[in-house]
Design an enzyme around this catalytic site. Structure first.
Site, short mmCIF file in Angstrom:
data_model
loop_
_atom_site.label_atom_id
_atom_site.label_comp_id
_atom_site.label_asym_id
_atom_site.label_seq_id
_atom_site.Cartn_x
_atom_site.Cartn_y
_atom_site.Cartn_z
N HIS A 1 11.26 5.03 23.99
CA HIS A 1 10.51 5.76 25.01
C HIS A 1 10.63 5.07 26.36
O HIS A 1 10.79 5.72 27.40
CB HIS A 1 9.04 5.85 24.59
CG HIS A 1 8.16 6.49 25.62
ND1 HIS A 1 8.03 7.85 25.74
CD2 HIS A 1 7.40 5.96 26.61
CE1 HIS A 1 7.22 8.13 26.75
NE2 HIS A 1 6.82 7.00 27.28
N GLU B 1 26.05 15.94 16.53
CA GLU B 1 25.15 14.79 16.36
C GLU B 1 25.25 14.22 14.95
O GLU B 1 24.80 13.10 14.70
CB GLU B 1 23.70 15.22 16.61
CG GLU B 1 23.48 15.85 17.97
CD GLU B 1 22.24 16.71 17.99
OE1 GLU B 1 21.19 16.23 18.46
OE2 GLU B 1 22.31 17.87 17.53
N ASP C 1 21.59 10.77 18.67
CA ASP C 1 21.52 11.02 17.23
C ASP C 1 22.82 10.67 16.53
O ASP C 1 22.81 10.21 15.39
CB ASP C 1 21.13 12.48 16.95
CG ASP C 1 19.63 12.68 16.86
OD1 ASP C 1 18.96 11.80 16.29
OD2 ASP C 1 19.13 13.69 17.36
#
Length: 559
Positions: free
Chosen positions: A183, A410, A434
């Site tokens: 984050h 991904e 990903d």
């Protein structure tokens, strides 16, 4: 002394350290030496002070941050919590312990509800910590306020922390935990904040220590020398000059065009992206329309939002990803069933396929918005694993009026069979976040395995090269929309591996544009080959830097 970490972007900053206070220990459960009435007065006073402080900070922050902080202030004054605290005080507990237990009980209740209410549980923890800190007369955990610009050093930043981040005061971020897709890293890219994450040794830094945060080299220099400070200041000025340069299309030194696009989470980001020189949108995340909703938005509501986006990018390419829910983004009306390993469960195109009405409505809304505007709309499906899924989505999109349909790569299987996947659809966009997670078997949200999460790893680059080669052979565009495209040198490598467009946070556009302009396509191939030949991520990055430096030196000597 240099502390090694993972740099986010190419920025550099210097200043004094201010540490984020850690969480307070659980208050001891012991009988109070005060009576319940006096303890109640203490608790009510601290709750009121914290609520007032949260409202004050919210008014200063404005926007979404104000909404978050005002909601937290309401928690501090919630009558249910106040009654619970009073009940616990009547049993002889201290105000600190009563607040801790009451908030913990309410937190468990919200967490059990899941969805939007479950996400508010962490906010309760933050409020409780602030109230307990005030009762104990100690600094509240969370962001410091030293009264001057500073380098923030923390274990990591929670989403609630970011709402109070004063970007006029925070010169740079340094975290001991987290990886390139944490984050904090995503926030840093989005807000153009200089950051080094995963620097475990930064725990040794103290308040007031002078440091240089060098994101380009992934290091924090503690107690820098005068020569190091002078070099850092020169680089800061150099980046300011580069950011102020005239906006030009993304291209290599030999004139090969590489359109630079923006990753956006809502149409609100369009003006800033265009101002930064975005040539379109390479990834528009549509989850903002669905998250926290108890039912899917209507076709009309969706069409209005998509039309707003397309109008902002009139005449430009806009790539929209249909709803990507699952894993860390479950939705009550789509896939909220408990799964043992949700990252490998019913997410992306799998979830949409099992609830095809939602997918059909989204495609219908997108087609209607496309018909009402003159942007160049492309639509792609997330988490496609094979050619059959690519064909299913492409056929359905065409049936519902989408002219250009494609897929995100991904999942490693899609990259390994890229020739078959691309034969079944119009284009591919590689989601490196990903793709790295699944290739390296390292959860992108888990700091303990952050060293495995680098898109520089040759295994990940090899898969990117497979997709690039398939795109070249079939004449199909291959874009990059993961955060790897925001790394200026890695962007060159990705082009060398066959990427035809790059999409990133708007704040990264200037650095990437300048980096591409230093090299020809042949140079990019050479740099990519050096990275592919390495054994690991760090070695690949070092090899690419070495070859790039040699090529730059040759150009400099020739001129």
């Amino acid at each position: 002394m240099q502390l090694q970490g993972i740099g986010i972007g190419q920025g550099i900053a210097l200043g004094p350290v201010a540490r984020m206070a850690g969480p307070l220990p659980e208050p001891v459960d012991r009988p109070s030496h005060l009576d319940a009435e006096r303890e109640g007065e203490r608790a009510r006073a601290s709750l009121s002070v914290v609520a007032e402080e949260l409202n004050r900070r919210g008014a200063q922050a404005g926007g979404a941050a104000q909404d978050i902080l005002e909601a937290q202030a309401m928690m501090a004054e919630d009558p249910t919590l106040t009654d619970d605290i009073t009940t616990r005080l009547a049993t002889g507990k201290t105000a600190e312990r009563a607040v801790f237990e009451a908030f913990a009980s309410f937190r468990d209740l919200l967490a059990g509800m899941g969805g939007y209410m479950g996400e508010r549980a962490a906010d309760l923890d933050d409020v409780a910590q602030r109230v307990i800190a005030h009762l104990l007369k100690v600094p509240a955990p969370g962001l410091p306020d030293p009264g001057h610009p500073y380098v923030l050093v923390a274990r990591d930043l929670a989403p609630a922390d970011t709402a109070m981040l004063d970007l006029d005061q925070v010169l740079a971020l340094v975290t001991t935990d987290g990886g390139p897709t944490s984050h904090t890293a995503i926030l840093a890219r989005d807000k153009a904040i200089v950051a080094v994450v995963g620097a475990a040794d930064a725990a040794s830094l103290g308040d007031g220590d002078a440091v240089i945060v060098d994101a380009e080299n992934g290091v924090v220099v503690a107690a820098p020398s005068e020569a190091e400070l002078a070099e850092a200041r020169a680089r800061v000025e150099e980046r300011k000059t580069r950011a102020a340069a005239p906006l030009t299309p993304g291209q290599l030194a030999d004139g090969t065009l590489v359109p630079l696009l923006a990753n956006l989470g809502s149409a609100d980001g369009a003006p800033a992206a265009l101002e930064a020189g975005a040539e379109g949108v390479g990834l528009f995340r549509t989850e903002f329309l669905f998250l926290d909703a108890q039912s899917a938005p209507t076709v009309r509501d969706q069409q209005a939002q998509y039309t707003r986006l397309l109008q902002a990018f009139s005449g430009k390419k806009v790539v929209v990803r249909v709803l990507d829910a699952g894993a860390d983004k479950p939705l009550a009306f789509l896939n909220d069933a408990d799964e043992e390993n949700p990252a490998l469960g019913l997410r992306g195109i799998r979830a949409l396929r099992s609830n095809e009405t939602i997918l059909r409505e989204q495609l219908t809304a997108l087609a209607a918005a496309d018909a009402a505007t003159d942007a160049d709309l492309w639509v792609m499906a997330p988490m496609v694993a094979n050619a059959e899924e690519a064909r299913y989505f492409t056929d359905l999109a065409h049936e519902l009026g989408i002219r250009m349909a494609g897929v995100m790569v991904e999942v490693p299987s899609a990259a390994l069979l890229a020739d078959r996947v691309l034969a079944a659809t119009g284009f591919a966009s590689i989601g490196t976040n990903d793709l790295t997670q699944y290739t390296m078997a390292a959860d992108r949200l888990l700091g303990s395995v952050s060293r495995f999460q680098s898109p520089w790893h040759p295994a990940v680059l090899s898969l990117v090269g497979s997709v690039g080669a398939a795109g070249r052979d079939l004449g199909k565009p291959v874009g990059i929309c993961g955060e790897a495209a925001a790394d200026p040198l890695l962007a060159v490598v990705l082009v060398g591996l066959g990427a035809t467009t790059l999409s990133m946070s708007p704040s990264a556009l200037a650095d990437v544009r300048a980096s591409l302009a230093r090299f020809t396509l042949d140079d990019a191939h050479a740099i990519a080959e050096a990275a592919l030949a390495a054994d690991g991520a760090a070695e690949a990055q070092a090899a690419a830097k070495s070859v790039a430096a040699g090529l730059t030196a040759v150009v400099a000597s020739a001129t």
